[in-house]
Design an enzyme around this catalytic site. Structure first.
Site, PDB file in Angstrom:
ATOM      1  N   ASP A  94      39.365  30.447  15.304  1.00  0.00           N
ATOM      2  CA  ASP A  94      38.937  30.344  14.171  1.00  0.00           C
ATOM      3  C   ASP A  94      37.668  29.452  13.907  1.00  0.00           C
ATOM      4  O   ASP A  94      37.594  28.716  14.601  1.00  0.00           O
ATOM      5  CB  ASP A  94      39.863  30.225  13.030  1.00  0.00           C
ATOM      6  CG  ASP A  94      40.689  29.061  13.093  1.00  0.00           C
ATOM      7  OD1 ASP A  94      40.137  27.948  13.741  1.00  0.00           O
ATOM      8  OD2 ASP A  94      41.832  28.944  12.245  1.00  0.00           O
ATOM      9  N   ASP A 272      46.862  38.471  13.306  1.00  0.00           N
ATOM     10  CA  ASP A 272      47.460  37.172  13.685  1.00  0.00           C
ATOM     11  C   ASP A 272      48.178  36.485  12.711  1.00  0.00           C
ATOM     12  O   ASP A 272      47.721  36.720  11.520  1.00  0.00           O
ATOM     13  CB  ASP A 272      46.462  36.125  14.329  1.00  0.00           C
ATOM     14  CG  ASP A 272      45.550  35.373  13.020  1.00  0.00           C
ATOM     15  OD1 ASP A 272      46.079  34.327  12.722  1.00  0.00           O
ATOM     16  OD2 ASP A 272      44.635  36.036  12.580  1.00  0.00           O
ATOM     17  N   CYS A 310      67.185  45.042  20.895  1.00  0.00           N
ATOM     18  CA  CYS A 310      66.256  44.171  21.555  1.00  0.00           C
ATOM     19  C   CYS A 310      66.694  43.780  23.121  1.00  0.00           C
ATOM     20  O   CYS A 310      67.642  43.442  23.407  1.00  0.00           O
ATOM     21  CB  CYS A 310      66.049  42.764  20.766  1.00  0.00           C
ATOM     22  SG  CYS A 310      64.740  41.678  21.476  1.00  0.00           S
ATOM     23  N   CYS A 312      64.865  41.420  24.976  1.00  0.00           N
ATOM     24  CA  CYS A 312      64.613  40.253  25.192  1.00  0.00           C
ATOM     25  C   CYS A 312      65.707  39.380  25.851  1.00  0.00           C
ATOM     26  O   CYS A 312      66.874  39.594  25.661  1.00  0.00           O
ATOM     27  CB  CYS A 312      63.842  39.487  24.220  1.00  0.00           C
ATOM     28  SG  CYS A 312      65.206  38.469  22.992  1.00  0.00           S
ATOM     29  N   CYS A 315      68.261  37.803  23.458  1.00  0.00           N
ATOM     30  CA  CYS A 315      69.328  38.588  22.841  1.00  0.00           C
ATOM     31  C   CYS A 315      70.285  39.152  23.976  1.00  0.00           C
ATOM     32  O   CYS A 315      71.360  39.703  23.744  1.00  0.00           O
ATOM     33  CB  CYS A 315      68.677  39.969  22.398  1.00  0.00           C
ATOM     34  SG  CYS A 315      67.865  39.693  20.763  1.00  0.00           S
ATOM     35  N   HIS A 341      62.240  35.060  20.903  1.00  0.00           N
ATOM     36  CA  HIS A 341      62.691  36.349  20.415  1.00  0.00           C
ATOM     37  C   HIS A 341      61.765  36.874  19.267  1.00  0.00           C
ATOM     38  O   HIS A 341      61.298  38.121  19.316  1.00  0.00           O
ATOM     39  CB  HIS A 341      63.974  36.227  19.749  1.00  0.00           C
ATOM     40  CG  HIS A 341      64.434  37.403  18.866  1.00  0.00           C
ATOM     41  ND1 HIS A 341      64.901  38.485  19.343  1.00  0.00           N
ATOM     42  CD2 HIS A 341      64.285  37.776  17.558  1.00  0.00           C
ATOM     43  CE1 HIS A 341      65.111  39.443  18.519  1.00  0.00           C
ATOM     44  NE2 HIS A 341      64.613  38.997  17.368  1.00  0.00           N
TER      45      HIS A 341
END
Length: 377
Positions: A94, A272, A310, A312, A315, A341
């Protein structure tokens, strides 16, 4: 410079949602894309290999903070942000414009630029459209943003008009400086920023102005600054009609599923937000059924994962009881696992959206996702 910067792959028949590929200096970025925020050239609590494991293709860094510490010259001497951080995929930086907005007590805006006082040591600095481009060139940013003035929700039109006039003038100056850098071998892109606050005529004026310039992409600023969600939706929908379809579009600062889905439906390709990692540090997890607060006592003896759906590694490995224990004890691992996560969840969410767009069923996916997300944990 890569000639064909953005390719649109598939479009939905019932709305503006589309998939595409953004060709950047450090690899392709598949869109729509959520970009994690790495303010200080690091996504908080997330080492690079975790980000690569999830398969993020681009992250953000913050010009204001990195300019103050460790400094643009040091980063340049390390090989830019990529050499300094060892994140070898893409960086978007930015301009420091949001800090102009958020640190209003520490700055003064003039036609020349923004004079501000460092929040670190009180020293004074001047950001101009030109030296902000120069700083981001030193960073070797793959996408850099122009310096802009973001006005708050609820300001008088006169203030919004002044902010837009300065932003537009700064864009001319930034673009001239950017072209010099390209002539000297810089391969990054400059995105201008649409402003205009919450006034339709100013939004239209700004959108048409940035569309008239030969830039490779466009950002929409001044949204998600405290306005009601229906105003966000209305002004996003209004603004995009004046922007060229063939350019990638970026809405800054959105990170909830509701806002992301709304943006994608309006043809936005990039977004974002600090929300996933900030929420994580506060013990708040994304799940298919909404946000889960791990600090709640009801999870004390619950040995199931945070989200049964999930996949991931958090999890697959840890229970809510254990994650609650880590949070209550203020263990560093709590922030790491929750951040992993939440970022995995959003990345997977975006992958599912891309698949839905490719199959022309985005509207169905949006409806079904939100019904479940709002059903409650």
């Amino acid at each position: 410079m890569i000639e064909k910067i953005f390719e649109i792959k598939n479009k939905c028949s019932k709305n503006k949602a589309r998939t595409g590929v953004l060709h950047l200096a450090h690899g392709d970025v598949h869109t729509p894309v959520f970009m994690p925020v790495g303010t200080n050239a690091t996504v908080k609590a997330m080492p690079n290999d975790f980000l690569e494991e999830i398969d993020f293709e681009i992250i953000l860094a913050n010009t204001y903070h990195l300019f103050l510490r460790p400094g643009a010259d040091l980063i340049k001497s390390a090989g830019g942000l990529h050499g300094f951080s060892k994140w070898n995929r893409n960086f978007l930086t930015d301009s420091g414009g949001f800090q102009v907005f958020s640190l209003s007590s520490l700055r003064k805006i003039t036609e020349e630029g923004v004079k501000f006082q460092s929040h670190i040591d009180g020293s004074y600095h001047l950001f101009t459209p030109e030296n902000v481009v120069e700083t981001q060139v030193k960073f070797n940013s793959d996408i850099q943003m122009q310096l802009d003035v973001c006005s708050a929700w609820g300001v008088e039109k006169k203030e919004a008009e002044k902010a837009l006039r300065i932003t537009s003038n700064w864009l001319f100056r930034a673009n001239d400086e950017y072209k010099k850098a390209v002539d000297e071998g810089y391969k990054g892109l400059l995105f201008p920023i649409v402003q205009g606050n919450f006034f339709e005529d100013l939004r239209k004026e700004s959108a048409q102005f940035v569309s008239s310039l030969d830039t490779k992409g466009i950002a929409i600023g001044g949204l998600s600054v405290g306005e009601p969600q229906q105003e966000f939706t209305r002004f996003l929908n209004y603004t995009v009609q004046f922007l060229p379809e063939e350019k990638p579009k970026y809405v800054m600062g959105i990170g909830t599923p509701e806002y992301i889905l709304e943006a994608i439906e309006n043809g936005i390709d990039m977004f974002d937000c600090v929300l996933p990692t900030r929420n994580a540090r506060n013990g708040s997890y994304f799940t298919r059924r909404g946000m889960l607060s791990i600090k709640q006592e009801r999870w004390t003896n619950d040995f199931s994962p945070v989200d049964e759906e999930c996949n991931c590694k958090v999890c697959r490995t840890y229970s809510k009881a254990y994650l609650r224990h880590l949070f209550k004890e203020q263990e560093i691992l709590s922030s790491i696992l929750a951040s992993y996560h939440n970022l995995y969840f959003l990345h997977n969410f975006i992958k599912e959206i891309r698949a839905a767009i490719d199959e022309d069923r985005f509207d169905v996916y949006k409806k079904e996702f939100l019904e479940k997300f709002h059903s409650g944990v």
